[in-house]
Design a protein around this motif. Structure first.
Motif, PDB file in Angstrom:
ATOM      1  N   LEU A  22      42.609  53.800  33.648  1.00 53.88           N
ATOM      2  CA  LEU A  22      42.574  52.468  33.048  1.00 53.88           C
ATOM      3  C   LEU A  22      43.841  51.691  33.409  1.00 53.88           C
ATOM      4  O   LEU A  22      43.777  50.494  33.728  1.00 53.88           O
ATOM      5  CB  LEU A  22      42.424  52.581  31.537  1.00 53.88           C
ATOM      6  N   LEU A  23      44.981  52.353  33.403  1.00 56.72           N
ATOM      7  CA  LEU A  23      46.242  51.716  33.756  1.00 56.72           C
ATOM      8  C   LEU A  23      46.237  51.268  35.227  1.00 56.72           C
ATOM      9  O   LEU A  23      46.634  50.142  35.538  1.00 56.72           O
ATOM     10  CB  LEU A  23      47.401  52.679  33.489  1.00 56.72           C
ATOM     11  N   VAL A  24      45.760  52.127  36.093  1.00 55.46           N
ATOM     12  CA  VAL A  24      45.690  51.772  37.525  1.00 55.46           C
ATOM     13  C   VAL A  24      44.723  50.588  37.719  1.00 55.46           C
ATOM     14  O   VAL A  24      45.004  49.663  38.468  1.00 55.46           O
ATOM     15  CB  VAL A  24      45.262  53.002  38.358  1.00 55.46           C
ATOM     16  N   LEU A  25      43.637  50.651  37.039  1.00 52.66           N
ATOM     17  CA  LEU A  25      42.646  49.568  37.158  1.00 52.66           C
ATOM     18  C   LEU A  25      43.218  48.241  36.655  1.00 52.66           C
ATOM     19  O   LEU A  25      43.066  47.213  37.305  1.00 52.66           O
ATOM     20  CB  LEU A  25      41.380  49.898  36.363  1.00 52.66           C
ATOM     21  N   THR A  26      43.869  48.256  35.518  1.00 52.19           N
ATOM     22  CA  THR A  26      44.368  47.005  34.955  1.00 52.19           C
ATOM     23  C   THR A  26      45.591  46.499  35.693  1.00 52.19           C
ATOM     24  O   THR A  26      45.791  45.286  35.784  1.00 52.19           O
ATOM     25  CB  THR A  26      44.712  47.184  33.465  1.00 52.19           C
ATOM     26  N   ARG A  27      46.426  47.347  36.200  1.00 52.09           N
ATOM     27  CA  ARG A  27      47.646  46.919  36.872  1.00 52.09           C
ATOM     28  C   ARG A  27      47.408  46.560  38.338  1.00 52.09           C
ATOM     29  O   ARG A  27      48.011  45.616  38.834  1.00 52.09           O
ATOM     30  CB  ARG A  27      48.722  48.014  36.808  1.00 52.09           C
ATOM     31  N   ARG A  28      46.630  47.295  39.005  1.00 50.29           N
ATOM     32  CA  ARG A  28      46.479  47.110  40.445  1.00 50.29           C
ATOM     33  C   ARG A  28      45.128  46.490  40.839  1.00 50.29           C
ATOM     34  O   ARG A  28      45.087  45.518  41.550  1.00 50.29           O
ATOM     35  CB  ARG A  28      46.617  48.447  41.168  1.00 50.29           C
ATOM     36  N   LEU A  29      44.083  47.053  40.396  1.00 46.72           N
ATOM     37  CA  LEU A  29      42.766  46.665  40.873  1.00 46.72           C
ATOM     38  C   LEU A  29      42.246  45.379  40.231  1.00 46.72           C
ATOM     39  O   LEU A  29      41.696  44.524  40.931  1.00 46.72           O
ATOM     40  CB  LEU A  29      41.790  47.817  40.601  1.00 46.72           C
ATOM     41  N   LEU A  30      42.373  45.222  38.962  1.00 46.95           N
ATOM     42  CA  LEU A  30      41.857  44.027  38.289  1.00 46.95           C
ATOM     43  C   LEU A  30      42.536  42.742  38.778  1.00 46.95           C
ATOM     44  O   LEU A  30      41.841  41.740  38.986  1.00 46.95           O
ATOM     45  CB  LEU A  30      41.979  44.169  36.773  1.00 46.95           C
ATOM     46  N   PRO A  31      43.871  42.700  38.987  1.00 46.14           N
ATOM     47  CA  PRO A  31      44.441  41.467  39.527  1.00 46.14           C
ATOM     48  C   PRO A  31      43.891  41.130  40.922  1.00 46.14           C
ATOM     49  O   PRO A  31      43.623  39.967  41.231  1.00 46.14           O
ATOM     50  CB  PRO A  31      45.935  41.736  39.596  1.00 46.14           C
ATOM     51  N   ARG A  32      43.706  42.157  41.720  1.00 48.93           N
ATOM     52  CA  ARG A  32      43.135  41.902  43.056  1.00 48.93           C
ATOM     53  C   ARG A  32      41.699  41.392  42.950  1.00 48.93           C
ATOM     54  O   ARG A  32      41.310  40.451  43.641  1.00 48.93           O
ATOM     55  CB  ARG A  32      43.150  43.184  43.892  1.00 48.93           C
ATOM     56  N   ILE A  33      40.932  41.995  42.074  1.00 49.41           N
ATOM     57  CA  ILE A  33      39.542  41.554  41.878  1.00 49.41           C
ATOM     58  C   ILE A  33      39.522  40.127  41.350  1.00 49.41           C
ATOM     59  O   ILE A  33      38.747  39.287  41.819  1.00 49.41           O
ATOM     60  CB  ILE A  33      38.797  42.518  40.916  1.00 49.41           C
ATOM     61  N   ASN A  34      40.408  39.826  40.390  1.00 49.73           N
ATOM     62  CA  ASN A  34      40.473  38.461  39.843  1.00 49.73           C
ATOM     63  C   ASN A  34      40.884  37.458  40.922  1.00 49.73           C
ATOM     64  O   ASN A  34      40.354  36.348  40.979  1.00 49.73           O
ATOM     65  CB  ASN A  34      41.430  38.400  38.665  1.00 49.73           C
ATOM     66  N   ARG A  35      41.863  37.850  41.753  1.00 42.83           N
ATOM     67  CA  ARG A  35      42.300  36.970  42.834  1.00 42.83           C
ATOM     68  C   ARG A  35      41.164  36.689  43.821  1.00 42.83           C
ATOM     69  O   ARG A  35      40.932  35.549  44.211  1.00 42.83           O
ATOM     70  CB  ARG A  35      43.478  37.612  43.586  1.00 42.83           C
ATOM     71  N   VAL A  36      40.443  37.717  44.202  1.00 46.12           N
ATOM     72  CA  VAL A  36      39.310  37.552  45.127  1.00 46.12           C
ATOM     73  C   VAL A  36      38.240  36.667  44.488  1.00 46.12           C
ATOM     74  O   VAL A  36      37.679  35.769  45.133  1.00 46.12           O
ATOM     75  CB  VAL A  36      38.736  38.930  45.538  1.00 46.12           C
ATOM     76  N   LEU A  37      37.981  36.896  43.195  1.00 48.65           N
ATOM     77  CA  LEU A  37      36.980  36.075  42.502  1.00 48.65           C
ATOM     78  C   LEU A  37      37.435  34.615  42.429  1.00 48.65           C
ATOM     79  O   LEU A  37      36.626  33.685  42.630  1.00 48.65           O
ATOM     80  CB  LEU A  37      36.706  36.617  41.109  1.00 48.65           C
ATOM     81  N   GLU A  38      38.724  34.401  42.140  1.00 48.63           N
ATOM     82  CA  GLU A  38      39.235  33.027  42.086  1.00 48.63           C
ATOM     83  C   GLU A  38      39.155  32.360  43.459  1.00 48.63           C
ATOM     84  O   GLU A  38      38.803  31.184  43.575  1.00 48.63           O
ATOM     85  CB  GLU A  38      40.676  33.031  41.581  1.00 48.63           C
ATOM     86  N   GLN A  39      39.474  33.114  44.510  1.00 50.89           N
ATOM     87  CA  GLN A  39      39.391  32.561  45.858  1.00 50.89           C
ATOM     88  C   GLN A  39      37.940  32.190  46.193  1.00 50.89           C
ATOM     89  O   GLN A  39      37.675  31.143  46.783  1.00 50.89           O
ATOM     90  CB  GLN A  39      39.917  33.568  46.886  1.00 50.89           C
ATOM     91  N   ARG A  40      37.025  33.038  45.788  1.00 47.84           N
ATOM     92  CA  ARG A  40      35.607  32.749  46.046  1.00 47.84           C
ATOM     93  C   ARG A  40      35.153  31.520  45.262  1.00 47.84           C
ATOM     94  O   ARG A  40      34.436  30.676  45.779  1.00 47.84           O
ATOM     95  CB  ARG A  40      34.744  33.947  45.700  1.00 47.84           C
ATOM     96  N   VAL A  41      35.597  31.430  44.018  1.00 47.75           N
ATOM     97  CA  VAL A  41      35.241  30.266  43.212  1.00 47.75           C
ATOM     98  C   VAL A  41      35.818  29.011  43.848  1.00 47.75           C
ATOM     99  O   VAL A  41      35.137  27.978  43.973  1.00 47.75           O
ATOM    100  CB  VAL A  41      35.734  30.438  41.751  1.00 47.75           C
TER     101      VAL A  41
END
Length: 172
Positions: A22-41
């Protein structure tokens, strides 16, 4: 029932693994996923905005072309009207010129006919004199020698008759 009861060490290890994951997901993966989603939006919204801009430009271009087309149609109608007017004017001019030429031809033909009548009348007068002398000689039974004197008599006779109307003879 031992199978259903979890062992505390395994449960603790599972919880620790879950927390690390959960820590790895929230610290590393979720920001990247959010960034990719924001770029797509942003990309999608940017494309939509560009599409709307292009659509508006296309509408404006279409309206401008329709205005130009309407102006071209009006100009074509004016050109057609001018051509029809010029054609009618040309037809009237040609008709008038044709009438003038016709009148000139008729006048020339009348002059030529009059000249031909005068020439034919002169020839016939000479032939009438000759025939009259010949006929007189036959009637008398002798040759009429003095043609010059006879011509003067015949000319005087024709002059007394006066000018005859020229044209087709009418039966009376």
């Amino acid at each position: 029932m031992e199978v259903l009861a979890p062992k505390p060490m395994e449960t603790l290890a599972a919880v620790l693994c879950f927390l690390v994951l959960l820590l790895v997901l929230t610290r590393r993966l979720l920001p990247r996923i959010n960034r990719v989603l924001e770029q797509r939006v942003d990309a999608i919204e940017g494309r939509r905005e560009r599409a709307e801009t292009l659509l508006q430009e296309a509408r404006e271009t279409r309206e401008a072309l329709e205005r130009q087309l309407a102006e071209a149609r009006h100009e074509a109608a004016r050109s057609r009207q001018r051509a029809q007017e010029e054609g009618a004017e040309l037809m009237a001019r040609l008709r008038a010129e044709g009438l003038r030429e016709r009148q000139a031809l008729l006048a020339r033909a009348d002059r030529e006919l009059s000249a031909e009548r005068v020439r034919a009348e002169a020839e016939l007068r000479g032939d009438v004199v000759t025939l009259a002398v010949t006929l007189a000689g036959r009637l008398v039974g002798e040759s009429v020698e003095d043609v010059a004197r006879n011509e003067a008599v015949i000319e005087r006779f024709l002059a007394e008759l006066g000018p005859r109307p020229v044209g087709p003879a009418r039966p009376d």
